[in-house]
Write a protein that holds these residues in place. Structure first.
Motif, PDB file in Angstrom:
ATOM      1  N   LEU A 154      -2.447   4.447   7.895  1.00 21.08           N
ATOM      2  CA  LEU A 154      -3.022   3.486   7.103  1.00 21.08           C
ATOM      3  C   LEU A 154      -3.610   3.879   5.890  1.00 21.08           C
ATOM      4  O   LEU A 154      -4.571   2.744   5.002  1.00 21.08           O
ATOM      5  CB  LEU A 154      -4.409   4.060   8.147  1.00 21.08           C
ATOM      6  CG  LEU A 154      -4.550   3.711   9.472  1.00 21.08           C
ATOM      7  CD1 LEU A 154      -5.960   4.055  10.388  1.00 21.08           C
ATOM      8  CD2 LEU A 154      -4.898   2.039   9.537  1.00 21.08           C
ATOM      9  N   PHE A 155      -3.622   5.445   5.270  1.00 21.47           N
ATOM     10  CA  PHE A 155      -4.030   5.847   3.523  1.00 21.47           C
ATOM     11  C   PHE A 155      -3.322   5.375   2.547  1.00 21.47           C
ATOM     12  O   PHE A 155      -3.490   5.294   1.918  1.00 21.47           O
ATOM     13  CB  PHE A 155      -3.910   7.558   3.960  1.00 21.47           C
ATOM     14  CG  PHE A 155      -4.824   7.687   2.475  1.00 21.47           C
ATOM     15  CD1 PHE A 155      -6.317   8.065   2.329  1.00 21.47           C
ATOM     16  CD2 PHE A 155      -3.856   8.776   1.447  1.00 21.47           C
ATOM     17  CE1 PHE A 155      -6.487   7.701   1.117  1.00 21.47           C
ATOM     18  CE2 PHE A 155      -4.533   8.789   0.057  1.00 21.47           C
ATOM     19  CZ  PHE A 155      -5.573   8.948   0.170  1.00 21.47           C
ATOM     20  N   GLY A 156      -1.547   5.333   3.294  1.00 20.09           N
ATOM     21  CA  GLY A 156      -0.840   4.509   1.965  1.00 20.09           C
ATOM     22  C   GLY A 156      -1.567   3.177   1.600  1.00 20.09           C
ATOM     23  O   GLY A 156      -0.723   2.329   1.048  1.00 20.09           O
ATOM     24  N   THR A 157      -1.689   2.638   2.207  1.00 19.78           N
ATOM     25  CA  THR A 157      -2.366   1.356   1.379  1.00 19.78           C
ATOM     26  C   THR A 157      -2.883   1.489   0.316  1.00 19.78           C
ATOM     27  O   THR A 157      -2.768   0.249  -0.318  1.00 19.78           O
ATOM     28  CB  THR A 157      -3.352   0.536   2.277  1.00 19.78           C
ATOM     29  OG1 THR A 157      -4.332   1.833   2.705  1.00 19.78           O
ATOM     30  CG2 THR A 157      -2.103  -0.079   3.570  1.00 19.78           C
ATOM     31  N   THR A 158      -3.729   2.931  -0.011  1.00 20.56           N
ATOM     32  CA  THR A 158      -3.892   3.609  -1.676  1.00 20.56           C
ATOM     33  C   THR A 158      -3.183   3.413  -2.278  1.00 20.56           C
ATOM     34  O   THR A 158      -2.661   3.162  -3.526  1.00 20.56           O
ATOM     35  CB  THR A 158      -4.977   3.957  -1.001  1.00 20.56           C
ATOM     36  OG1 THR A 158      -3.964   5.165  -1.508  1.00 20.56           O
ATOM     37  CG2 THR A 158      -6.143   4.369   0.145  1.00 20.56           C
ATOM     38  N   ARG A 209      -9.135   7.675  12.592  1.00 17.80           N
ATOM     39  CA  ARG A 209     -10.828   7.747  12.210  1.00 17.80           C
ATOM     40  C   ARG A 209     -11.606   6.170  11.409  1.00 17.80           C
ATOM     41  O   ARG A 209     -10.266   5.227  10.967  1.00 17.80           O
ATOM     42  CB  ARG A 209     -10.440   8.115  11.018  1.00 17.80           C
ATOM     43  CG  ARG A 209     -10.322  10.246  10.530  1.00 17.80           C
ATOM     44  CD  ARG A 209      -9.773  11.005   9.950  1.00 17.80           C
ATOM     45  NE  ARG A 209     -10.689  10.553   8.730  1.00 17.80           N
ATOM     46  CZ  ARG A 209      -9.983  10.231   7.636  1.00 17.80           C
ATOM     47  NH1 ARG A 209      -9.463  11.789   7.904  1.00 17.80           N
ATOM     48  NH2 ARG A 209     -10.558  10.593   6.299  1.00 17.80           N
ATOM     49  N   GLY A 210     -12.400   6.154  11.432  1.00 22.44           N
ATOM     50  CA  GLY A 210     -12.952   4.596  11.035  1.00 22.44           C
ATOM     51  C   GLY A 210     -13.148   4.390   9.947  1.00 22.44           C
ATOM     52  O   GLY A 210     -13.156   3.275   8.894  1.00 22.44           O
ATOM     53  N   ASP A 211     -13.267   5.524   9.271  1.00 24.46           N
ATOM     54  CA  ASP A 211     -13.449   5.470   6.900  1.00 24.46           C
ATOM     55  C   ASP A 211     -11.512   4.456   6.601  1.00 24.46           C
ATOM     56  O   ASP A 211     -11.130   4.412   6.318  1.00 24.46           O
ATOM     57  CB  ASP A 211     -13.793   7.115   6.682  1.00 24.46           C
ATOM     58  CG  ASP A 211     -12.702   8.164   7.455  1.00 24.46           C
ATOM     59  OD1 ASP A 211     -11.970   7.878   7.806  1.00 24.46           O
ATOM     60  OD2 ASP A 211     -12.738   9.093   6.424  1.00 24.46           O
ATOM     61  N   LEU A 212     -10.646   5.428   7.623  1.00 24.49           N
ATOM     62  CA  LEU A 212      -9.449   5.277   7.656  1.00 24.49           C
ATOM     63  C   LEU A 212      -8.938   3.150   7.623  1.00 24.49           C
ATOM     64  O   LEU A 212      -8.690   3.693   6.977  1.00 24.49           O
ATOM     65  CB  LEU A 212      -7.889   6.028   7.899  1.00 24.49           C
ATOM     66  CG  LEU A 212      -7.786   7.887   7.768  1.00 24.49           C
ATOM     67  CD1 LEU A 212      -7.295   7.690   7.461  1.00 24.49           C
ATOM     68  CD2 LEU A 212      -8.482   7.378   6.250  1.00 24.49           C
ATOM     69  N   LEU A 213      -9.543   3.545   8.991  1.00 23.76           N
ATOM     70  CA  LEU A 213      -9.408   1.802   9.242  1.00 23.76           C
ATOM     71  C   LEU A 213     -10.517   0.942   7.760  1.00 23.76           C
ATOM     72  O   LEU A 213     -10.002   0.442   7.711  1.00 23.76           O
ATOM     73  CB  LEU A 213     -10.501   1.452  10.390  1.00 23.76           C
ATOM     74  CG  LEU A 213      -9.319   2.070  12.030  1.00 23.76           C
ATOM     75  CD1 LEU A 213      -9.997   1.631  12.983  1.00 23.76           C
ATOM     76  CD2 LEU A 213      -8.342   1.236  11.781  1.00 23.76           C
ATOM     77  N   THR A 244     -10.138  -0.114  -6.940  1.00 18.35           N
ATOM     78  CA  THR A 244     -10.205  -0.759  -5.452  1.00 18.35           C
ATOM     79  C   THR A 244      -9.412   0.811  -4.769  1.00 18.35           C
ATOM     80  O   THR A 244      -9.972   1.773  -3.886  1.00 18.35           O
ATOM     81  CB  THR A 244      -9.417  -1.870  -5.164  1.00 18.35           C
ATOM     82  OG1 THR A 244      -9.898  -2.775  -5.854  1.00 18.35           O
ATOM     83  CG2 THR A 244      -9.394  -1.791  -3.764  1.00 18.35           C
ATOM     84  N   ALA A 245      -8.157   1.309  -5.016  1.00 20.27           N
ATOM     85  CA  ALA A 245      -7.336   2.580  -4.650  1.00 20.27           C
ATOM     86  C   ALA A 245      -8.085   3.924  -4.765  1.00 20.27           C
ATOM     87  O   ALA A 245      -8.302   4.325  -3.716  1.00 20.27           O
ATOM     88  CB  ALA A 245      -5.813   2.139  -5.535  1.00 20.27           C
ATOM     89  N   GLY A 246      -8.070   3.293  -6.068  1.00 19.15           N
ATOM     90  CA  GLY A 246      -9.126   5.343  -6.708  1.00 19.15           C
ATOM     91  C   GLY A 246     -10.228   4.951  -5.829  1.00 19.15           C
ATOM     92  O   GLY A 246     -10.547   6.402  -4.777  1.00 19.15           O
ATOM     93  N   ALA A 247     -11.197   4.001  -5.718  1.00 21.64           N
ATOM     94  CA  ALA A 247     -12.443   4.379  -5.004  1.00 21.64           C
ATOM     95  C   ALA A 247     -11.858   4.654  -3.607  1.00 21.64           C
ATOM     96  O   ALA A 247     -12.442   5.351  -2.500  1.00 21.64           O
ATOM     97  CB  ALA A 247     -13.544   3.116  -5.114  1.00 21.64           C
ATOM     98  N   LEU A 273       3.060   2.571   2.073  1.00 23.18           N
ATOM     99  CA  LEU A 273       3.195   3.054   3.013  1.00 23.18           C
ATOM    100  C   LEU A 273       4.113   3.593   3.857  1.00 23.18           C
ATOM    101  O   LEU A 273       4.325   5.044   4.526  1.00 23.18           O
ATOM    102  CB  LEU A 273       3.502   1.402   4.449  1.00 23.18           C
ATOM    103  CG  LEU A 273       2.379   0.336   4.205  1.00 23.18           C
ATOM    104  CD1 LEU A 273       2.474  -0.753   5.221  1.00 23.18           C
ATOM    105  CD2 LEU A 273       0.653   0.743   4.576  1.00 23.18           C
ATOM    106  N   LEU A 274       5.126   3.657   3.174  1.00 20.67           N
ATOM    107  CA  LEU A 274       6.511   4.865   3.197  1.00 20.67           C
ATOM    108  C   LEU A 274       6.419   6.129   2.802  1.00 20.67           C
ATOM    109  O   LEU A 274       5.958   6.955   3.418  1.00 20.67           O
ATOM    110  CB  LEU A 274       7.616   4.742   3.197  1.00 20.67           C
ATOM    111  CG  LEU A 274       8.687   5.203   3.349  1.00 20.67           C
ATOM    112  CD1 LEU A 274       9.089   5.715   4.758  1.00 20.67           C
ATOM    113  CD2 LEU A 274      10.413   5.407   2.576  1.00 20.67           C
ATOM    114  N   VAL A 275       5.355   6.256   2.074  1.00 23.14           N
ATOM    115  CA  VAL A 275       5.022   7.265   1.025  1.00 23.14           C
ATOM    116  C   VAL A 275       3.892   8.273   1.841  1.00 23.14           C
ATOM    117  O   VAL A 275       3.622   9.587   1.652  1.00 23.14           O
ATOM    118  CB  VAL A 275       4.685   7.406  -0.475  1.00 23.14           C
ATOM    119  CG1 VAL A 275       3.905   9.077  -1.076  1.00 23.14           C
ATOM    120  CG2 VAL A 275       6.428   7.458  -1.306  1.00 23.14           C
ATOM    121  N   GLY A 276       2.949   6.895   2.265  1.00 28.95           N
ATOM    122  CA  GLY A 276       2.239   7.728   3.387  1.00 28.95           C
ATOM    123  C   GLY A 276       1.796   8.266   4.166  1.00 28.95           C
ATOM    124  O   GLY A 276       1.970   9.628   4.966  1.00 28.95           O
ATOM    125  N   ALA A 277       3.049   7.775   4.865  1.00 30.09           N
ATOM    126  CA  ALA A 277       3.808   7.427   6.440  1.00 30.09           C
ATOM    127  C   ALA A 277       4.195   9.484   5.951  1.00 30.09           C
ATOM    128  O   ALA A 277       4.006  10.223   7.096  1.00 30.09           O
ATOM    129  CB  ALA A 277       4.134   7.368   7.222  1.00 30.09           C
TER     130      ALA A 277
END
Length: 296
Positions: free
Chosen positions: A18-22, A143-147, A207-210, A251-255
């Protein structure tokens, strides 16, 4: 294998994806600029975070709602990206690509110092959405914020693809990317396309930073270096010049980051992410989707 370890592993994997999208958005920004100009903008991460501070200023000064803060961060980063283009790329000689690279390094240091000066080097609270909400999937808690972060980043990617493949600007951008001289002969203003590319990449970076600050709950100037490094790792793994590669790489780096955090702790997490980078540079230097002959 212990059941609780499996649950923790799946939990870390889900949060990381989820976080890897940033990270994917940051990688796409690097890829867009490189794909159009064949140049790396090392100030990109710092410019993205500087735009996030624009939104933070609205939040601290006027107590602006989160959506206004996020929108201001994206727009601010887009405008700062345009400044970076004119200061570091527009007037540097084409025959000396190192000039723009070193200029972007100087801009990176300048923006970092500006953010440190404005924030006094201290982290500040940043608004988030759905921070207290959770989605239960058995023993897995999402987590709702990650969604929310995931949803916003996916929408940003969808808008980017629509812009690139369904609008005249996207057609011009792809033409300049693939055949810059032929595009100029067809009447396309390459300088204008380059400037708009920096704006679009800046909006994605803002957007990614926010979303990064919203997921963490605070904004600190030290995040700029992390965004830059992670963005470069993403484009190397995905393949420099490939937008799908940047998405998969993010996504790979985030995971991987979250799994290493679970297995080795926060002090060793980044070490293993860098080892993953070295592994790709050794075994697949072109990345997952990269190609020396073509660009997106």
């Amino acid at each position: 294998m212990d059941y609780f370890f499996i649950i923790d592993f799946v939990q870390s994997l889900a949060d990381g994806l989820l976080f890897g999208t940033t990270y994917a958005l940051i990688g796409i920004g690097f890829t867009l600029i490189f794909g159009v100009m064949r140049k790396l903008n090392l100030a990109y991460g710092a410019a993205a975070l500087a735009g996030t501070y624009v939104g933070l200023g609205l939040f601290l000064t006027f107590n602006a709602p989160p959506f206004v803060v996020f929108l201001a961060s994206a727009i601010g980063a887009g405008l700062i990206g345009l400044v970076v283009y004119y200061c570091c790329f527009r007037f540097t000689p084409e025959a000396h690509p190192m000039a723009s690279l070193l200029a972007s390094v100087g801009m990176l240091l300048f923006l970092e110092e500006m953010m440190t000066h404005v924030s006094h080097g201290m982290p500040h609270p940043y608004p988030s959405v759905l921070s207290g909400a959770t989605l239960e999937l058995g023993d897995i808690w999402i987590r709702g914020d990650l969604l929310f972060v995931f949803g916003i980043c996916v929408v940003a990617m969808a808008l980017l693809f629509w812009l690139l493949y369904r609008t005249p600007l996207g057609l011009a951008t792809r033409a300049v990317s693939q055949q810059p001289r032929a595009a100029q002969l067809c009447g396309i203003d390459s300088a204008r396309v380059n400037a708009l590319t920096f704006v679009i990449a800046g909006v994605l970076g803002g957007t990614a930073g926010a979303m990064t600050a919203a997921a963490v709950g605070i904004l600190s100037p030290i995040i700029a270096t992390g965004l830059t490094v992670k963005g470069l790792i993403v484009v190397v793994i995905g393949g420099l010049g490939s937008i799908p590669g940047a998405i998969i790489g993010g996504l790979l780096v985030g995971a991987a980051e979250n799994i290493f955090l679970l297995l080795r702790g926060v002090t060793e997490r980044d070490i293993y992410v860098m080892l993953l980078l070295f592994l790709f540079l050794t075994l697949r230097p072109g990345g997952l989707f990269g190609s020396a002959a073509t660009r997106d």
